[in-house]
Design a protein around this motif. Structure first.
Motif, mmCIF file in Angstrom:
data_model
loop_
_atom_site.group_PDB
_atom_site.id
_atom_site.type_symbol
_atom_site.label_atom_id
_atom_site.label_comp_id
_atom_site.label_asym_id
_atom_site.label_seq_id
_atom_site.Cartn_x
_atom_site.Cartn_y
_atom_site.Cartn_z
ATOM 1 N N HIS A 194 -7.366 -0.677 5.722
ATOM 2 C CA HIS A 194 -6.313 0.232 6.192
ATOM 3 C C HIS A 194 -6.152 1.358 5.167
ATOM 4 O O HIS A 194 -6.190 2.538 5.500
ATOM 5 C CB HIS A 194 -5.027 -0.566 6.357
ATOM 6 C CG HIS A 194 -3.844 0.242 6.788
ATOM 7 N ND1 HIS A 194 -3.747 0.825 8.031
ATOM 8 C CD2 HIS A 194 -2.696 0.562 6.136
ATOM 9 C CE1 HIS A 194 -2.583 1.469 8.119
ATOM 10 N NE2 HIS A 194 -1.936 1.326 6.984
ATOM 11 N N HIS A 203 1.417 3.976 1.875
ATOM 12 C CA HIS A 203 1.978 4.758 2.985
ATOM 13 C C HIS A 203 3.503 4.834 2.903
ATOM 14 O O HIS A 203 4.170 3.883 2.510
ATOM 15 C CB HIS A 203 1.553 4.163 4.335
ATOM 16 C CG HIS A 203 0.123 4.445 4.665
ATOM 17 N ND1 HIS A 203 -0.595 3.702 5.568
ATOM 18 C CD2 HIS A 203 -0.731 5.392 4.193
ATOM 19 C CE1 HIS A 203 -1.827 4.189 5.651
ATOM 20 N NE2 HIS A 203 -1.929 5.207 4.817
ATOM 21 N N ASP A 241 5.910 4.762 5.014
ATOM 22 C CA ASP A 241 6.772 3.791 5.717
ATOM 23 C C ASP A 241 6.841 2.454 4.968
ATOM 24 O O ASP A 241 7.546 1.542 5.394
ATOM 25 C CB ASP A 241 6.337 3.595 7.181
ATOM 26 C CG ASP A 241 4.935 3.024 7.337
ATOM 27 O OD1 ASP A 241 3.995 3.532 6.681
ATOM 28 O OD2 ASP A 241 4.770 2.061 8.110
ATOM 29 N N HIS A 242 6.139 2.357 3.837
ATOM 30 C CA HIS A 242 6.183 1.151 2.998
ATOM 31 C C HIS A 242 6.784 1.405 1.616
ATOM 32 O O HIS A 242 7.273 0.481 0.986
ATOM 33 C CB HIS A 242 4.772 0.553 2.854
ATOM 34 C CG HIS A 242 4.194 0.153 4.181
ATOM 35 N ND1 HIS A 242 4.079 -1.148 4.583
ATOM 36 C CD2 HIS A 242 3.762 0.910 5.229
ATOM 37 C CE1 HIS A 242 3.592 -1.181 5.824
ATOM 38 N NE2 HIS A 242 3.390 0.052 6.229
ATOM 39 N N ASP A 287 -0.117 -3.815 6.307
ATOM 40 C CA ASP A 287 -0.766 -3.289 7.516
ATOM 41 C C ASP A 287 -2.235 -3.718 7.600
ATOM 42 O O ASP A 287 -3.071 -2.988 8.143
ATOM 43 C CB ASP A 287 -0.692 -1.749 7.543
ATOM 44 C CG ASP A 287 0.716 -1.234 7.771
ATOM 45 O OD1 ASP A 287 1.629 -2.048 8.011
ATOM 46 O OD2 ASP A 287 0.906 0.004 7.715
ATOM 47 N N HIS A 290 0.837 -1.205 0.000
ATOM 48 C CA HIS A 290 0.000 0.000 0.000
ATOM 49 C C HIS A 290 0.866 1.247 0.000
ATOM 50 O O HIS A 290 2.087 1.165 0.153
ATOM 51 C CB HIS A 290 -1.002 -0.008 1.159
ATOM 52 C CG HIS A 290 -0.395 0.117 2.527
ATOM 53 N ND1 HIS A 290 0.398 -0.854 3.070
ATOM 54 C CD2 HIS A 290 -0.459 1.110 3.463
ATOM 55 C CE1 HIS A 290 0.774 -0.483 4.289
ATOM 56 N NE2 HIS A 290 0.282 0.714 4.546
#
Ligand code: ZN
Ligand code: FE
Length: 257
Positions: A112, A58, A60-61, A131, A56
């Motif tokens: 999410h 975000h 942090d990914h 997540d 996904h």
């Protein structure tokens, strides 16, 4: 033979590194930071990064994707319904891809985020779920509805008992603290809490988790259980029959926990 290793990133992220020793190539899942992957590649200078899998959008990914792609030429796979930097191949539900000679099945698991996907390896029963499903927990609902997330989790929960859950964060201990509050009489939760507490004190990772254990101890997979329904009924002051409403009440409670 593929070996899977966790690279730590930020405070509690894991970047899963899949290693194909025969061809000296690796794939990574959700490299939010390029640095841990670059460090691994520097220590294994004759190996190459061939593939980058994204669950996904975000940061942090995906934060390390463009740099890693530029430096290695790795192919980037990500959800079709989200904006993914450097994405080479957009994936939709039901698609199958070949990575390091392994088949990976794509599941759309909104909740999410709306375009969130998971990767499932059907021979080894490995699940890379970002997540969505966490060990003893689930992701927050940033974009989707509780109904969507509940349905996504139900779908993952239908995979084989021995499915290994490779999620993207080390949240297990705090998730189990919440699980104990939901089901104070559940012995498997208490035992798992003690086990994970010991691992974390020794600096050990709590992942991957096993789906069978998730069904027994993860409150977000247990909305149909009488013990969970009774706890939610006593907190809400009314009986809730619908499982997805029980799930919604659990998620809202965890947000404030
Ligand atoms: Zn996220
Ligand atoms: Fe995350």
């Amino acid at each position: 033979m593929i070996k899977i290793e966790a690279l730590s990133a930020f405070s509690d992220n894991y970047i899963w590194l899949l290693q194909d020793a025969q061809h000296k190539r690796v794939a990574v899942v959700d490299p939010g930071d390029a640095a841990p992957v670059q460090a691994w590649l520097q220590q294994h200078h004759d190996w190459t990064l061939s593939d980058i899998l994204i669950t996904h959008h975000h940061n942090d990914h995906v934060g390390g994707v463009e740099q890693l792609r530029r430096e290695t030429g790795a192919r980037v796979y990500g959800p079709a319904n989200e904006n993914i930097p450097g994405r080479d191949q957009a994936l939709v539900d039901g698609e199958r891809i070949e990575v390091l000679g392994l088949t990976l099945q794509v599941f759309e698991v909104p909740g999410h985020t709306l375009g969130h996907i998971a990767f499932y390896q059907p021979q080894h029963h490995w699940l890379f779920c970002g997540d969505t499903l966490f060990a003893a927990g689930c992701g927050r609902l940033f974009e989707g509805t509780p109904q969507q997330m509940h349905q996504s989790l139900q779908r993952l929960a239908a995979l084989p008992d021995d499915t290994l859950i490779y999620c993207a964060h080390e949240y297990t201990l705090s998730n189990l603290r919440f699980a104990k509050a939901v089901e104070p009489a559940n012995r498997e939760i208490a035992e798992r809490f003690a086990q994970v507490e010991a691992w974390r004190q020794q600096g050990q990772i709590s992942l991957p988790s096993v789906l069978q254990l998730e069904r027994a101890t993860n409150p977000f997979l247990r909305a149909a259980q009488t013990s969970v329904k009774e706890m939610i009924a006593s907190r809400e002051g009314r009986v809730i029959v619908s499982e997805s409403e029980v799930f919604a009440a659990l998620r809202a409670w965890k947000d404030r926990f």
